[in-house]
Scaffold this active site. Structure first.
Site, PDB file in Angstrom:
ATOM      1  N   SER A  28       0.839  -1.194   0.000  1.00 45.73           N
ATOM      2  CA  SER A  28       0.000   0.000   0.000  1.00 45.73           C
ATOM      3  C   SER A  28       0.884   1.258   0.000  1.00 45.73           C
ATOM      4  CB  SER A  28      -0.934  -0.041   1.212  1.00 45.73           C
ATOM      5  OG  SER A  28      -2.002   0.852   1.033  1.00 45.73           O
ATOM      6  N   ARG A  60     -11.693   6.712   9.555  1.00 43.55           N
ATOM      7  CA  ARG A  60     -11.178   5.343   9.614  1.00 43.55           C
ATOM      8  C   ARG A  60     -12.232   4.339   9.144  1.00 43.55           C
ATOM      9  NH1 ARG A  60      -6.942   1.947   9.273  1.00 43.55           N
ATOM     10  NH2 ARG A  60      -7.058   0.220  10.738  1.00 43.55           N
ATOM     11  N   ASP A  96      -8.560  -6.753  -4.522  1.00 42.02           N
ATOM     12  CA  ASP A  96      -8.140  -5.413  -4.077  1.00 42.02           C
ATOM     13  C   ASP A  96      -8.693  -4.380  -5.045  1.00 42.02           C
ATOM     14  OD1 ASP A  96      -6.864  -3.087  -3.336  1.00 42.02           O
ATOM     15  OD2 ASP A  96      -4.860  -3.964  -3.253  1.00 42.02           O
ATOM     16  N   HIS A 114      -7.846  -5.384  -0.209  1.00 43.51           N
ATOM     17  CA  HIS A 114      -6.543  -4.726  -0.098  1.00 43.51           C
ATOM     18  C   HIS A 114      -5.758  -5.211   1.118  1.00 43.51           C
ATOM     19  CE1 HIS A 114      -3.597  -1.583  -0.545  1.00 43.51           C
ATOM     20  NE2 HIS A 114      -3.881  -1.065   0.621  1.00 43.51           N
TER      21      HIS A 114
END
Lengths: 393, 223
Positions: free
Chosen positions: A164, A234, A330, A363
Site C-alpha cells: 500500500s 477510519r 483489491d 486490499h
C-alpha cells in the site's frame, strides 16, 4: 454517533518520545529538503530494527509501513498491545527472518509514532506543530529514510519491502536511489494514486475537519481531539481495505447481539458494530492531523509525473530486481495498477516478477495470512540472495 | 479458460514428451543449446519455468518469462525466476526493441491468436527467436484425418477439437513459408521424431514435414 471515550494525551507524548523505538536525530547541519520547497530541521526518525547487520553490511532490509502503520512491525505495539502488524511475514522461519537479515522499519515523516510530524513539538514554539508542519510527500519520506540509512552507515539495501503506501515508498526508493536498492517488493500499490482513491481520502479528511473538536488543526493546543471525525474517516477507509465478498463472508446481514431490528439507528448489524469498533480503536493510537498529512502524501504520489510524464523513465537503466504482487479482490489498488507498473518496468528492461494472488480479502490481504504470497516473497528473496552472494543460513 | 491453460501446461510437461537420462525434456535441451551462454532471454509462455531453470543452470542466461496461467507464474516466482503474468498476443508490444538476445516460444505458437504478429514482435524485441511447435504434418496426424476421418489427437496434441487451446496448427512447411513471408532468416532448424531424437540433418523439408513430430527453429532478422 460514534461514542468515543476521552483518552489521555499519550499521542503527543508518543510523537516526541515513542516507546520501544530507536531515534535518529538530525540537527541543523542535516536538514530534510522537502518537495514543498522548504527544509525540515531539526527532525527525527523513530525506527525499530531486528536481526544483525553482517560484516559486509549487505543484508539490510527496509520495511516501509502503510498509511496507518508504524515502526512496530514485528513486536508488540506499545499502545494497542497487539502483535506487530507484519509478523505474518517477519520472524524466525518466516520469509523475512531476522536470523538472516538486518530489518529496519522506520516511522514515516509526517507520522505520529516518533518521527517528526504534525503532533511532534515544533522546536520554534515548544508546542505541537499542527498545520504549521510542512506538507510532505512520499519522496520526502524516502529521502528521510535514505538519511537514516546514511546515519546507520549502510550504503545499499538488500531489499525494500512494503504494501500500500509502503509499496509506494518501495517504488520511490527504486526510482530515487536505484543504486542503493538491490531488490524491491512493492505489494498492493501503484505508481500513482487514482482519482477514486484521492476521492476516498478527501472524504476522510473532510470528516476530520468537520469535527468541531478539530479546531482548525489546533486541537492539541486547545485541549480537544477530533476523535469522532477521525473515527468516521477510519470507518470509511476501512471499507476500502476489504471487499464485498469478504464483508459478506464475515458479517452478511447478521444482527449484533439481537434477534430483530430495533427500528433505531443503533448498530443493529454486525458490520456496523465492527466498523464502529475499528473507528474507536484507531483514535487511541493515531493523530488526526497525521492522518491528513499522510493521506495527502499518497494523493500527491505520481512517479510518471516526476519522470516527465513517462513512467518507464522513472526506472530507466535500473539494475534493481523487482517483485510486484497484487490481489484479485483489491479494488483500492487493483491488479491493473500493478500491471501498469510491470509494463513500465519491462519497458525499462528491468528484471521483474509479477504475481497476482487469488483472495477475497481485498486490499488488506497483504497483511494477512496468505501462504501463496509468502511462498512468492520467499522464492524471490532466495533468488536475490543467490544473485547478491549472500550466504549463511 | 484457466483450466484449459493449466491443462495445456500439464500437457506441455507430460511424460509423453521425451526426456533425457537426467530428466530434462529433449526439446527444451535442444532449445537451450541454441542459446549462447550468458545471453539475455525472454521465454514467452514459460509454464512452470522448466526451460528458464534449465537455461539458468546450463547456459548461465539472464532469463525472464511471461506466462498466461496464474498458477504457473506464482510457481515460477516462488522458484526465484523473473516471471510475469501476461499474454503473448497482447503484452509483447510493451517491450522495447532489442531488449533481449533471444526470445523463445516453446510449444506455444499454435495457441496464439496471431502467430504472425507474435513472431514479428519476437524478432523486434530479440535479435534471435527460438520457436518450437508440434508439426501438424506428422504422418500420424495425416493418417488420423485421412483414414479415421476425425481431428487428430496425439501424445503432444492430446485435445478434442472442441476443447483445445491450440487454435493455429501448422506444419513445418507452413512455418518455413511464414518465415519467408515476413523476411525472417532461418539460422538453424531441427525436427524431432516421436522419441525426441533429431532427424537426419540433410533430409529434405518434405521428409521432416512427414516424420518430424516437432519442429525447433532458430531465427534471426534478415538484415
Amino acid at each position: 454517533m460514534v461514542d468515543v471515550q476521552s483518552l489521555p494525551d499519550q499521542i503527543v507524548r508518543d510523537a516526541d518520545h515513542p516507546r520501544d523505538s530507536l531515534i535518529a536525530a538530525f540537527g541543523p547541519d542535516k536538514p530534510l529538503k522537502l518537495d514543498a520547497g522548504v527544509a525540515l530541521s531539526p527532525f527525527q526518525i523513530a525506527y525499530t530494527t531486528y536481526g544483525t547487520l553482517n560484516a559486509e553490511r549487505s543484508n539490510a532490509v527496509m520495511v516501509c509501513h502503510a498509511l496507518t502503520g508504524d515502526q512496530y512491525v514485528a513486536q508488540v505495539h506499545p499502545v494497542t498491545r497487539k502483535n506487530g502488524w507484519w509478523e505474518t511475514l517477519i520472524g524466525p522461519g518466516k520469509p523475512l527472518d531476522p536470523a538472516r537479515y538486518f530489518i529496519i522499519c522506520p516511522n514515516v515523516i509526517g507520522g505520529c509514532m516518533g518521527s517528526s510530524g504534525p503532533a511532534s513539538t515544533n522546536p520554534k514554539t515548544g508546542t505541537p506543530w499542527g498545520l504549521e508542519f510542512p506538507v510532505v510527500t512520499i519522496r520526502d519520506m524516502v529521502r528521510a529514510q535514505a538519511m537514516l540509512l546514511d546515519h546507520l552507515g549502510i550504503d545499499t539495501l538488500f531489499a525494500v519491502v512494503g504494501g500500500s503506501m509502503g509499496g509506494m515508498q518501495v517504488l520511490q526508493w527504486a526510482a530515487s536511489y536505484p543504486q542503493r536498492v538491490f531488490a524491491a517488493l512493492p505489494i498492493a500499490c501503484a505508481t500513482r494514486h487514482s482519482a477514486q482513491n484521492i476521492a476516498f481520502h478527501e472524504v476522510g479528511r473532510q470528516a476530520i475537519m468537520a469535527d468541531p473538536d478539530w479546531r482548525g488543526g489546533r486541537y492539541h493546543l486547545e485541549g480537544s481531539n477530533p476523535r469522532r471525525g477521525l473515527a468516521v474517516a477510519r470507518m470509511g477507509a476501512h471499507i476500502t481495505y476489504l471487499s464485498d465478498a469478504a464483508l459478506h463472508r464475515k458479517f452478511g446481514r447478521k444482527f449484533q447481539d439481537r434477534e430483530n431490528p430495533t427500528f433505531s439507528f443503533d448498530a443493529d448489524f454486525e458490520v456496523e458494530s465492527y466498523l464502529r469498533h475499528q473507528g474507536i480503536t484507531f483514535v487511541e493510537r493515531f493523530d488526526a492531523n497525521s492522518y491528513l498529512y499522510l493521506t495527502r502524501a499518497m494523493d500527491y504520489f505520481d512517479l510518471a509525473a516526476d519522470a516527465g510524464g513517462t513512467l518507464a523513465n522513472a526506472f530507466k537503466g535500473t539494475q534493481t530486481r523487482f517483485c510486484v504482487i497484487s490481489f484479485t479482490s483489491d479494488w483500492l489498488f487493483p491488479t491493473s495498477e500493478s500491471r501498469a507498473t510491470v509494463h513500465a518496468l519491462n519497458a525499462s528492461s528491468a528484471r521483474v516478477s509479477f504475481a497476482e494472488i487469488v483472495t477475497d480479502k481485498g486490499h488488506d490481504a497483504f497483511l494477512l495470512d496468505e501462504p501463496e504470497m509468502f511462498g512468492i516473497v520467499r522464492g524471490f528473496l532466495e533468488g536475490a540472495r543467490k544473485a547478491r552472494g549472500l550466504t549463511g543460513k | 479458460m484457466s483450466t484449459t491453460i493449466n491443462d495445456f501446461n500439464a500437457a506441455k510437461n507430460a511424460a509423453k514428451i521425451a526426456r533425457t537420462s537426467n530428466g530434462a525434456r529433449v526439446d527444451l535441451v535442444l532449445v537451450s543449446q541454441m542459446v549462447t551462454r550468458g545471453a539475455k532471454v525472454l521465454d514467452v509462455g514459460c509454464g512452470d519455468g522448466e526451460l528458464l531453470h534449465l537455461l539458468g543452470e546450463s547456459r548461465d542466461v539472464d532469463g525472464r518469462g511471461i506466462e498466461l496461467s496464474r498458477e504457473g507464474v506464482n510457481e515460477c516466482v516462488a522458484k526465484g525466476l523473473a516471471v510475469i503474468q501476461g499474454d503473448a498476443d497482447t503484452d509483447l508490444g510493451d517491450y522495447p526493441d532489442d531488449a533481449f538476445d533471444y526470445v523463445i516460444l516453446s510449444q506455444t505458437l499454435q495457441a496464439t491468436r496471431h502467430p504472425r504478429v507474435v513472431l514479428e514482435h519476437m524478432l523486434r524485441i530479440g535479435r534471435h527467436a527460438v520457436v518450437s511447435f508440434p508439426n501438424f504434418g506428422h504422418w500420424t496426424v495425416r493418417l488420423q484425418l485421412l483414414f479415421a476421418g476425425h481431428m487428430p489427437q496425439t501424445d503432444i496434441l492430446p485435445y478434442s477439437w472442441y476443447d483445445t487451446p491450440n487454435i493455429h496448427h501448422c506444419t513445418i512447411k507452413d512455418f518455413v513459408q511464414l518465415c519467408n513471408a515476413i523476411g525472417v532468416k532461418i539460422e538453424k532448424a531441427v525436427a524431432l521424431n516421436a522419441w525426441g531424437s533429431p532427424l537426419r540433418l540433410n533430409a529434405p523439408w518434405w521428409f521432416w514435414n512427414l516424420f518430424g513430430e516437432q519442429g525447433v527453429f532458430l531465427l534471426s532478422r534478415k538484415n
